[in-house]
Structures are given as C-alpha cells and as structure tokens.
Design an enzyme around this catalytic site. Structure first.
Site, PDB file in Angstrom:
ATOM      1  N   GLY A 190      10.926   8.333   3.657  1.00 16.87           N
ATOM      2  CA  GLY A 190      11.856   7.553   4.457  1.00 16.87           C
ATOM      3  C   GLY A 190      13.119   8.281   4.854  1.00 16.87           C
ATOM      4  N   GLY A 196       4.204   5.839   5.904  1.00 16.15           N
ATOM      5  CA  GLY A 196       5.149   4.747   5.749  1.00 16.15           C
ATOM      6  C   GLY A 196       5.605   4.197   7.077  1.00 16.15           C
ATOM      7  N   GLY A 197       6.809   4.587   7.502  1.00 17.20           N
ATOM      8  CA  GLY A 197       7.421   4.024   8.706  1.00 17.20           C
ATOM      9  C   GLY A 197       6.553   4.092   9.944  1.00 17.20           C
ATOM     10  N   GLU A 238       3.500  12.501  -2.995  1.00 16.97           N
ATOM     11  CA  GLU A 238       4.628  12.030  -2.197  1.00 16.97           C
ATOM     12  C   GLU A 238       5.934  12.560  -2.796  1.00 16.97           C
ATOM     13  OE1 GLU A 238       5.210   7.805  -2.407  1.00 16.97           O
ATOM     14  OE2 GLU A 238       5.202   7.906  -4.582  1.00 16.97           O
ATOM     15  N   HIS A 258       3.502   4.029  -6.820  1.00 19.15           N
ATOM     16  CA  HIS A 258       4.370   4.508  -5.737  1.00 19.15           C
ATOM     17  C   HIS A 258       5.759   4.771  -6.300  1.00 19.15           C
ATOM     18  CE1 HIS A 258       6.704   4.586  -2.017  1.00 19.15           C
ATOM     19  NE2 HIS A 258       5.557   4.828  -1.387  1.00 19.15           N
ATOM     20  N   ASN A 264       1.093   2.334   4.660  1.00 20.25           N
ATOM     21  CA  ASN A 264       1.825   1.524   3.681  1.00 20.25           C
ATOM     22  C   ASN A 264       2.963   0.797   4.392  1.00 20.25           C
ATOM     23  OD1 ASN A 264       3.083   0.429   1.462  1.00 20.25           O
ATOM     24  ND2 ASN A 264       3.932   2.370   0.732  1.00 20.25           N
ATOM     25  N   TRP A 265       2.778  -0.499   4.608  1.00 21.59           N
ATOM     26  CA  TRP A 265       3.772  -1.272   5.356  1.00 21.59           C
ATOM     27  C   TRP A 265       5.004  -1.605   4.524  1.00 21.59           C
ATOM     28  CZ3 TRP A 265       0.452  -5.559   8.212  1.00 21.59           C
ATOM     29  CH2 TRP A 265      -0.474  -4.930   9.051  1.00 21.59           C
ATOM     30  N   LYS A 266       4.899  -1.416   3.212  1.00 23.78           N
ATOM     31  CA  LYS A 266       5.994  -1.769   2.296  1.00 23.78           C
ATOM     32  C   LYS A 266       6.374  -3.245   2.498  1.00 23.78           C
ATOM     33  CE  LYS A 266       7.290   3.036   2.053  1.00 23.78           C
ATOM     34  NZ  LYS A 266       8.352   4.040   1.832  1.00 23.78           N
TER      35      LYS A 266
END
Length: 261
Positions: free
Chosen positions: A178, A239-240, A172, A100, A10-12
């Site tokens: 994050g 994520g990151g 999640e 999300h 998930n690049w957001k």
C-alpha cells in the site's frame, strides 16, 4: 514443473455487497474466458460480500474463483466475531488468506496461529494463501531472507509434506504494501527462491516445485509482467489494483501471457 500463474485480488475492507457484484461483473466482462486456461484468477472480498459473489459466479458460470481474507482456527463454538472454515467451504470458497501482515500487525497473529489456521483451512478443503514478509528495518539490516525462512517454517509448523503441497505462499514485504514502493523483480526473486528452497527442506524438492509462490506488495499492471517472469514467482497477491476491474483484468491477462489472439 510448469506452475499455472495465480492472480489473487485482496479487496481488504472495501466494497459492500452491491459494489462487489459490480466489480466482479467488470472483471468478467474485461477478461474473456480464453485467459483462464493460462491463469487462475480469484477475488478475496470481505465476508459480507461472499454470498453475493457466489450467486453471481454460479449464476453466470464465471470461471474466476473467490475466497476469504481470514478464518478462525476453530470450527464452531463460542468465538464471537470469528468465521469458520466450514462456513466458507459451504459458500463455495476456493482460497483463504492466512497470516496477512495486517492481521499479524493489527491483531497480533503469530506464526503458531497462522499454522493452526492453515491446518483448519486444509481440513475444510480450502487452499490457504499463507503470507510471510519482512518489515523495512529487517531488509535494511540484510536479514530479510533469514527472517522469511523462519516465518515460513513457523507458519507451516505441524503440516505434513502432503499438506504443504496444497498451500500457496505469498511473499509480501511489509514495507511495500500500500505504499507504492515495490521490491525489484530481482529482490522479490531472491526471497521467493529461498522460500522454494525452504519448502524443499520441509517437504521435498518435488513438492516445492509444485507449490505456487506469489509476490504481494503494490502489484499493478505495469510491474506484474516483470515479476512473474522470474523463475520462482508464480503470480501476485494484489491489493489496491484489484479494486479497479479493468486494471485487475489487464493484470491477469498479462500474467496469462496476453494479450491472447
């Protein structure tokens, strides 16, 4: 039933379409084709990157898939700023994230809207990755399992047993997203096992056994192996770490049981 692991990046709201091309190329170079027999790998770029990613994946016949981070519950019409599932399907998307925690928090999306979006995704033959999870105060009060079960029921409301069999669930814990904090493997397994049990009650034991349940929340190459070794964790919503091509490829290779000969 043996469930093939899924690693979803998930690049957001990161990377323009040029940067997206570069990242997908890095992932493709770092993860040889043989790994895709053991793990499904998908990237979830911003909407503005999807056409560029599609062109690269199709042109180079890459084995990774791609999807979107959200969709509208509507198919078309006067919904300024919304993106239709029909548009995403036309772009060759496989997956779409719904519910999300950042959508729930910043855009006040509730379970009913998440369920409507999931149904719309399925109508357009997209696989919804339905996200659920608790805030820190819920976990500290010991109500995390009950909370996630209730959120799961609400987010699947109106779906048939057959439709439930076509979704992916991502657990999640909001307090781990994050933050660098990660639920222990046993903590994550506790909730993912409860999710699978709830799926059995909503659909059937056979369907519950076929649905992939992911863990999301500061997943990286150092912890993914222990997480997916758990009985009810079938991969990660990353994520990151998904913004680093080498780390994401390493993470996917570990999920495949690698390094492979």
């Amino acid at each position: 039933m043996s469930r093939k692991p899924l690693i979803a990046g998930n690049w957001k709201m990161n990377l323009n379409h040029f940067e997206a091309i570069a990242l997908v190329q890095k992932i493709a170079f770092a993860l040889p084709d043989k790994y895709y027999d053991k793990v499904d790998v998908t990237v979830l770029p911003p909407f503005t990157d999807l056409r560029s990613v599609q062109t690269l994946v199709d042109g180079d016949k890459l084995r990774l898939s791609y999807g979107a981070q959200d969709l509208s519950q509507h198919d078309s019409g006067a919904y300024t700023g919304d993106i239709s599932g029909a548009f995403l399907a036309k772009l060759g998307c496989t997956f779409v994230v719904v519910g999300h925690s950042e959508r729930r928090t910043y855009h006040n999306e509730d379970d009913a809207l998440v369920a409507a979006k999931a149904a719309t995704a399925l109508k357009h033959e997209l696989t919804p990755i339905i996200c659920i999870g608790e805030h820190l105060e819920v976990r500290e009060a010991g109500n995390h399992v009950i909370h996630c079960e209730e959120q799961l029921r609400g987010s699947l409301a109106g779906l048939s047993a057959e439709q439930i069999g076509k979704v992916v669930i991502a657990y999640e814990p909001v307090w781990a997203i994050g933050t660098g904090r990660v639920a222990s493997a046993s903590d994550a397994q506790e909730v993912c096992a409860a999710i699978r049990k709830e799926l059995a009650s909503l659909a059937s034991a056979q369907i519950a056994d076929s649905v992939r349940v992911l863990y999301g929340g500061s997943v990286n190459a150092k912890n993914v192996g222990e997480l997916i070794a758990q009985d009810d964790i079938d991969g990660g919503l990353v994520g990151g770490a998904s913004l680093d091509g080498e780390q994401f490829a390493t993470l996917a290779a570990i999920a495949a049981g690698g390094p492979l000969p």
